[in-house]
Design a protein around this motif. Structure first.
Motif, mmCIF file in Angstrom:
data_model
loop_
_atom_site.group_PDB
_atom_site.id
_atom_site.type_symbol
_atom_site.label_atom_id
_atom_site.label_comp_id
_atom_site.label_asym_id
_atom_site.label_seq_id
_atom_site.Cartn_x
_atom_site.Cartn_y
_atom_site.Cartn_z
ATOM 1 N N LYS A 33 0.682 -1.039 -0.026
ATOM 2 C CA LYS A 33 0.264 -0.295 0.103
ATOM 3 C C LYS A 33 0.954 1.109 -0.258
ATOM 4 O O LYS A 33 0.573 2.446 -0.639
ATOM 5 N N LYS A 36 2.447 1.315 -3.922
ATOM 6 C CA LYS A 36 0.988 2.280 -4.521
ATOM 7 C C LYS A 36 0.799 3.704 -3.895
ATOM 8 O O LYS A 36 0.852 4.563 -4.937
ATOM 9 N N LYS A 37 1.345 4.359 -2.648
ATOM 10 C CA LYS A 37 0.993 5.239 -2.846
ATOM 11 C C LYS A 37 1.694 6.509 -3.378
ATOM 12 O O LYS A 37 1.748 7.341 -3.424
ATOM 13 N N ARG A 39 3.844 5.786 -5.604
ATOM 14 C CA ARG A 39 3.893 5.876 -7.023
ATOM 15 C C ARG A 39 3.139 6.524 -7.479
ATOM 16 O O ARG A 39 3.425 7.997 -8.423
ATOM 17 N N SER A 40 2.151 6.842 -7.087
ATOM 18 C CA SER A 40 0.370 7.761 -7.348
ATOM 19 C C SER A 40 1.389 9.011 -6.816
ATOM 20 O O SER A 40 0.748 10.289 -8.261
ATOM 21 N N GLU A 41 1.536 9.472 -5.855
ATOM 22 C CA GLU A 41 2.499 10.450 -5.248
ATOM 23 C C GLU A 41 3.593 11.145 -6.327
ATOM 24 O O GLU A 41 4.397 12.644 -5.901
ATOM 25 N N SER A 42 4.284 10.404 -6.742
ATOM 26 C CA SER A 42 5.461 10.472 -7.525
ATOM 27 C C SER A 42 6.538 10.752 -6.488
ATOM 28 O O SER A 42 7.318 12.045 -6.751
ATOM 29 N N ASP A 43 6.619 10.148 -5.051
ATOM 30 C CA ASP A 43 7.478 10.750 -4.172
ATOM 31 C C ASP A 43 8.331 9.504 -3.708
ATOM 32 O O ASP A 43 7.958 8.601 -3.448
#
Length: 79
Positions: A33, A36-37, A39-43
């Motif tokens: 999780k 996934k988070k 990657r979605s925030e490009s952090d």
């Protein structure tokens, strides 16, 4: 053998190792999780943290599996 002695030996029993492995597996879900988070925030920093944490979870599972194999028939709770 007293109940207290059995309880202290639980961590080194097959049952105890299975519980530890299940706990580590739940940790892997958390790492998934987190990846996934991130990657979605490009952090990138959170992604790196998740990868390092994931490596620790995999290493822990490997160590627990090795201990389980070493334990063999010498189960503390059965003996």
């Amino acid at each position: 053998m007293s109940a207290l002695t059995k309880a202290k030996g639980f961590k080194k029993s097959k049952s105890g190792l299975y519980v530890s492995m299940a706990t580590s597996a739940f940790g892997a879900v958390g790492v998934y999780k987190q990846i996934k988070k991130a990657r979605s925030e490009s952090d990138t920093l959170r992604l790196l943290d998740a990868v390092v944490t994931g490596a620790a979870v995999v290493t822990n599972l490997a160590i627990l599996y090795r201990e389980l194999k070493r334990l063999g028939d010498d189960d503390v709770l059965l003996g």
